[in-house]
Design a protein around this motif. Structure first.
Motif, short mmCIF file in Angstrom:
data_model
loop_
_atom_site.label_atom_id
_atom_site.label_comp_id
_atom_site.label_asym_id
_atom_site.label_seq_id
_atom_site.Cartn_x
_atom_site.Cartn_y
_atom_site.Cartn_z
N THR A 93 0.74 -1.23 -0.03
CA THR A 93 0.05 -0.11 -0.06
C THR A 93 0.71 1.23 -0.12
O THR A 93 0.65 2.33 -0.71
CB THR A 93 -0.93 0.09 1.24
OG1 THR A 93 -1.57 -1.24 1.42
CG2 THR A 93 -1.88 0.96 1.22
N ALA A 94 1.86 1.36 0.73
CA ALA A 94 2.87 2.17 0.87
C ALA A 94 3.65 2.69 -0.33
O ALA A 94 3.37 3.79 -0.98
CB ALA A 94 3.89 2.17 2.06
N ALA A 95 3.89 1.61 -1.15
CA ALA A 95 4.53 1.68 -2.34
C ALA A 95 3.52 2.33 -3.51
O ALA A 95 3.91 2.93 -4.34
CB ALA A 95 5.28 0.38 -2.89
N GLU A 96 2.31 1.61 -3.53
CA GLU A 96 1.27 2.17 -4.26
C GLU A 96 1.16 3.44 -4.28
O GLU A 96 1.11 4.32 -5.05
CB GLU A 96 0.07 1.17 -4.26
CG GLU A 96 -1.08 1.51 -4.94
CD GLU A 96 -0.72 1.41 -6.35
OE1 GLU A 96 -1.47 1.92 -7.28
OE2 GLU A 96 0.39 0.77 -6.96
N ASP A 97 0.95 3.95 -2.76
CA ASP A 97 0.45 5.34 -2.49
C ASP A 97 1.47 6.36 -3.15
O ASP A 97 1.25 7.26 -3.52
CB ASP A 97 0.39 5.37 -0.86
CG ASP A 97 -0.94 5.21 -0.18
OD1 ASP A 97 -1.82 4.72 -1.04
OD2 ASP A 97 -0.83 5.08 0.89
N ARG A 98 2.81 5.55 -2.82
CA ARG A 98 3.85 6.49 -3.27
C ARG A 98 4.07 6.73 -4.57
O ARG A 98 4.19 7.97 -5.19
CB ARG A 98 5.06 5.93 -2.70
CG ARG A 98 6.42 6.44 -3.17
CD ARG A 98 7.10 7.33 -2.29
NE ARG A 98 8.43 7.59 -2.69
CZ ARG A 98 8.94 8.31 -2.02
NH1 ARG A 98 8.87 8.40 -0.72
NH2 ARG A 98 10.07 8.88 -2.57
N ARG A 99 3.64 5.87 -5.40
CA ARG A 99 3.82 5.97 -7.00
C ARG A 99 2.41 6.86 -7.53
O ARG A 99 2.75 7.69 -8.35
CB ARG A 99 3.57 4.37 -7.47
CG ARG A 99 3.93 4.00 -8.80
CD ARG A 99 3.49 2.93 -9.50
NE ARG A 99 2.17 2.53 -9.22
CZ ARG A 99 1.13 3.23 -10.19
NH1 ARG A 99 1.63 4.10 -11.28
NH2 ARG A 99 -0.05 3.14 -10.01
N GLN A 100 1.53 6.70 -6.65
CA GLN A 100 0.42 7.60 -7.12
C GLN A 100 0.81 9.02 -6.79
O GLN A 100 0.32 9.59 -7.81
CB GLN A 100 -0.90 7.03 -6.45
CG GLN A 100 -1.59 5.93 -6.89
CD GLN A 100 -2.86 5.44 -6.14
OE1 GLN A 100 -3.08 6.07 -5.38
NE2 GLN A 100 -3.55 4.15 -6.55
N LEU B 249 2.12 14.21 -8.69
CA LEU B 249 2.97 15.22 -8.45
C LEU B 249 3.32 15.76 -10.07
O LEU B 249 3.63 16.88 -10.29
CB LEU B 249 4.41 15.27 -7.82
CG LEU B 249 4.20 15.49 -6.20
CD1 LEU B 249 5.54 14.96 -5.67
CD2 LEU B 249 4.19 16.89 -5.93
N HIS B 250 3.62 14.84 -10.79
CA HIS B 250 4.17 15.07 -12.02
C HIS B 250 3.10 15.91 -12.90
O HIS B 250 3.35 16.60 -13.70
CB HIS B 250 4.49 13.55 -12.63
CG HIS B 250 5.02 13.93 -14.14
ND1 HIS B 250 4.56 14.10 -15.20
CD2 HIS B 250 6.46 14.34 -14.59
CE1 HIS B 250 5.15 14.33 -16.14
NE2 HIS B 250 6.47 14.38 -15.79
N ASP B 251 2.09 15.30 -12.72
CA ASP B 251 0.92 16.22 -13.33
C ASP B 251 0.42 17.49 -12.94
O ASP B 251 -0.27 18.32 -13.68
CB ASP B 251 -0.34 15.19 -13.73
CG ASP B 251 -0.27 13.93 -14.31
OD1 ASP B 251 1.02 14.08 -15.27
OD2 ASP B 251 -0.74 12.91 -14.27
N GLU C 188 11.95 15.60 -4.35
CA GLU C 188 13.57 15.83 -4.28
C GLU C 188 14.35 14.43 -4.66
O GLU C 188 15.53 14.31 -5.12
CB GLU C 188 14.09 16.09 -2.86
CG GLU C 188 14.01 17.76 -2.84
CD GLU C 188 14.21 18.26 -1.35
OE1 GLU C 188 14.04 17.67 -0.47
OE2 GLU C 188 14.52 19.63 -1.35
N GLU C 189 13.58 13.25 -4.27
CA GLU C 189 14.07 11.94 -4.44
C GLU C 189 13.96 11.68 -5.88
O GLU C 189 14.40 10.45 -6.38
CB GLU C 189 13.55 11.00 -3.76
CG GLU C 189 13.94 10.95 -2.28
CD GLU C 189 13.15 10.22 -1.28
OE1 GLU C 189 12.70 9.35 -1.83
OE2 GLU C 189 12.97 10.33 -0.16
N SER C 190 13.45 12.38 -6.76
CA SER C 190 13.31 12.19 -8.12
C SER C 190 13.45 13.42 -8.91
O SER C 190 13.93 14.48 -8.40
CB SER C 190 11.77 11.54 -8.58
OG SER C 190 10.87 12.86 -8.27
N ALA C 191 13.43 13.38 -10.27
CA ALA C 191 13.89 14.57 -11.10
C ALA C 191 12.57 15.51 -11.09
O ALA C 191 12.90 16.53 -11.60
CB ALA C 191 14.01 13.93 -12.59
#
Ligand code: C2E
Ligand code: MG
Ligand code: MG
Ligand code: MG
Length: 289
Positions: free
Chosen positions: A19-26, A31-33, A82-85
């Motif tokens: 769930t945490a990983a899925e939440d994070r991906r979402q 954020l990207h959009d 900050e952890e991604s581009a």
């Protein structure tokens, strides 16, 4: 029973991780959009002259107006960006927007923009700043970049030449959250900062009996003065704290005692008055008539 319980908690544990990983991906996707969907906005918190009670400028603070979750504070999503581009994408938007909005402010009001270490260390960063200035028409000395000392720890960055390039553009540099982290004086020896921002953690409890915070703030102010740098104390909430900062000789005050961050329209409305006086009771405006 023990085995059963073990298997049960294992299943629960995995489920939670997923769930945490899925939440994070979402969250990363959202954020990207968010930039293209126009979900970010900048709020502005006044920076006030400690002796004059006049507004000198404002710090731009990003807010994410999430369609379902409402306003999300940067403390929650900036670390993920900050952890991604993504931070470059968001940081570019912040710079452009802050410069465009501040270019409409009257007089010499300055805008302070928080810059992430990854963004600052990006090879394209000085060009991004130059573009934001050129397309907005904002005078470079009205833009203040707030960076934290973590830029000195970021890998593979040539900080010295980066600082030179930015000073050549004519922008101001502020060292944010000073006093937290390593606070190495070596940074102050070489980096061309115009201002030191004293971290809120030193303001907390500064008026408590026996607190050493006042002595530390006074030492930072003395150091800054000797190096020809301004100071701002962040997070001033009470009259006691304000009086102490004035007595110590802190140059600028930022905190709820004067004003919380406000949206761009509210800030522009206040700034419309030629001399924007502000009182510690709140953002009441006084005209010089
Ligand atoms: P910061 O740069 O140290 O900003 C000051 C924070 O203190 C802001 O929180 C501000 O709302 C809060 N603050 C100001 N006065 C008071 C006060 O009197 N009392 C209390 N309790 N808080 C006060 P905010 O807006 O939640 O931002 C948190 C952090 O998120 C910022 O700390 C900064 O590190 C980061 N941030 C905000 N906007 C941006 C941005 O556009 N880009 C980047 N890279 N980081 C940002
Ligand atoms: Mg800041
Ligand atoms: Mg700060
Ligand atoms: Mg901070």
């Amino acid at each position: 029973a023990a085995k059963h319980k073990g298997r049960g908690s294992f299943r629960f544990f995995t489920g939670e991780l997923l769930t945490a990983a899925e939440d994070r991906r979402q969250l990363e996707e959202a954020l990207h959009d968010a930039v293209t969907r126009g979900e970010f906005e900048l709020h502005y918190q006044p920076l006030v002259g400690a002796q004059s009670d006049t507004v000198i400028g404002a710090e731009a603070l990003i807010r994410w107006n999430h369609p379902e979750k409402g306003m999300i504070s940067p403390a929650q999503f900036i670390p993920i960006a900050e952890e991604s581009a993504l931070i470059r994408h968001i940081g570019d938007w912040v710079l452009r927007t802050a410069c465009h909005e501040a270019a409409r402010w009257p007089g010499n009001l300055k805008v302070a923009v928080n810059i992430s270490p990854t963004h600052f260390c990006d090879a394209a960063f000085p060009a991004t700043v130059a573009n934001a200035l050129a397309s907005s028409g904002l005078a470079p000395e009205r833009l203040e970049l707030e960076i934290t000392e973590s830029v000195f720890l970021a890998d593979g960055s040539d900080t010295a030449s980066r600082f030179r390039a930015l000073k050549t553009l004519g922008v101001r540099l502020a060292l944010d959250d000073f006093g937290t982290g390593y606070s190495s004086l070596a940074y102050l020896r070489t980096a061309p900062f115009d201002k030191i921002k004293i971290d809120q953690s030193f303001v907390r409890g500064v008026s408590d009996p026996g607190s050493r915070n006042g002595a530390i703030i006074a030492a930072i102010v003395g150091l800054a003065a000797a190096l020809g740098m301004d100071t701002t104390a962040e997070g001033i909430e009470t009259h006691d704290q304000l009086e102490l900062m004035r007595a110590i000789g802190v140059g600028q005050i930022q905190g709820y005692i004067y004003s919380r961050p406000m949206n761009a329209a509210a800030f522009l409305e206040g700034a419309g008055h030629s001399e924007w006086g502000i009182t510690p009771e709140g953002p009441a405006r006084q005209r010089n008539e």
